[in-house]
Enzyme design. Structure first.
Site, short mmCIF file in Angstrom:
data_model
loop_
_atom_site.label_atom_id
_atom_site.label_comp_id
_atom_site.label_asym_id
_atom_site.label_seq_id
_atom_site.Cartn_x
_atom_site.Cartn_y
_atom_site.Cartn_z
N TRP A 101 -2.95 -22.39 24.48
CA TRP A 101 -2.20 -22.14 25.88
C TRP A 101 -2.79 -20.84 26.44
O TRP A 101 -3.06 -19.94 25.68
CB TRP A 101 -0.62 -22.47 25.71
CG TRP A 101 -0.03 -21.21 25.23
CD1 TRP A 101 0.76 -20.36 26.05
CD2 TRP A 101 0.24 -20.98 24.11
NE1 TRP A 101 1.47 -19.44 25.21
CE2 TRP A 101 1.18 -19.85 23.86
CE3 TRP A 101 -0.30 -21.40 22.71
CZ2 TRP A 101 1.60 -19.06 22.89
CZ3 TRP A 101 0.23 -20.90 21.45
CH2 TRP A 101 1.19 -19.62 21.59
N ASP A 120 -2.79 -20.12 18.09
CA ASP A 120 -2.24 -20.08 16.86
C ASP A 120 -3.17 -20.23 15.85
O ASP A 120 -4.01 -20.68 15.96
CB ASP A 120 -1.26 -21.45 16.64
CG ASP A 120 0.25 -21.40 17.61
OD1 ASP A 120 0.51 -20.24 18.25
OD2 ASP A 120 0.70 -22.32 17.82
N1 ABN Z 1 3.14 -21.97 19.63
C1 ABN Z 1 3.76 -21.22 18.72
C2 ABN Z 1 4.79 -22.01 17.88
C3 ABN Z 1 4.28 -22.76 16.51
C4 ABN Z 1 5.40 -23.84 16.34
C5 ABN Z 1 6.40 -23.94 16.90
C6 ABN Z 1 6.88 -23.35 18.07
C7 ABN Z 1 6.09 -22.35 18.54
#
Ligand code: ABN
Length: 175
Positions: A101, A120
């Site tokens: 994102w 992530d």
């Molecule tokens: N984008 C971070 C995230 C990972 C797992 C759960 C919620 C948010």
């Protein structure tokens, strides 16, 4: 000093004859309550403390292991810079998510807006350190590219979420 002792003795006796114990206690009580109310509004010099707080805020905005670092304005996750990686690289043993994102954050040093890609890092269990959650320009899942509240490791071989990076990808154009 005899005269001083005598003076205080005579004044105390005179006061004791004139003032009852109850009214003396009431007077002392009034004095204490008055002092408690008046003291906090006295004009103490708080400028030094405010200056210290502002300085602390600036330091945090420049430190990429703090949630207040400017690139994290739309980041939801554990900072990879606290988890063995850096602001833009995944820690060893993890890999960046294939999808990501984006956010638009202002760099306080030059006042410009920058496009930030939040990826992530996948392949290990949650890092658990430096959990941050800022949502500037963040949108619910109907605008997936602006949504931070899901596990973006969903398209990777290992979908385990470890931490989040914030890579700078360009200057945001004003439209
Ligand atoms: N984008 C971070 C995230 C990972 C797992 C759960 C919620 C948010």
């Amino acid at each position: 000093m005899r005269w001083l002792d005598g003076f205080f003795e005579r004044s105390s006796r005179r006061a004791a004859q004139r003032v009852s114990r109850r009214s003396a206690l009431a007077g002392i009580g009034r004095l204490l309550v008055g002092a408690a109310l008046a003291l906090p509004v006295l004009p103490f010099d708080r400028v030094a403390r405010l200056a210290g707080a502002a300085e602390g805020g600036k330091k945090k905005a420049a430190d990429d292991s703090q949630c207040e670092y400017w690139r994290y304005c739309a980041l939801d996750g554990y900072l990879c810079s606290c988890c063995g990686g850096s602001v833009s690289t995944c820690p060893p043993g993890t890999e960046p998510s294939k999808v990501a994102w984006i956010g638009t954050c202002r760099n306080p040093q030059d006042g410009k807006d920058y496009l930030i890609s939040y990826n992530d890092c996948c392949g290990k269990t949650s890092c658990g350190r430096c959990l941050c959650n800022f949502n500037l320009g963040e949108r619910p899942a109907y605008r997936m590219g602006l949504h931070n509240d899901i596990n973006w490791c969903m398209a990777n071989t290992s979908t385990m979420f470890h931490c989040t990076t914030a890579a700078l990808i360009g200057v945001a154009e004003r439209t």
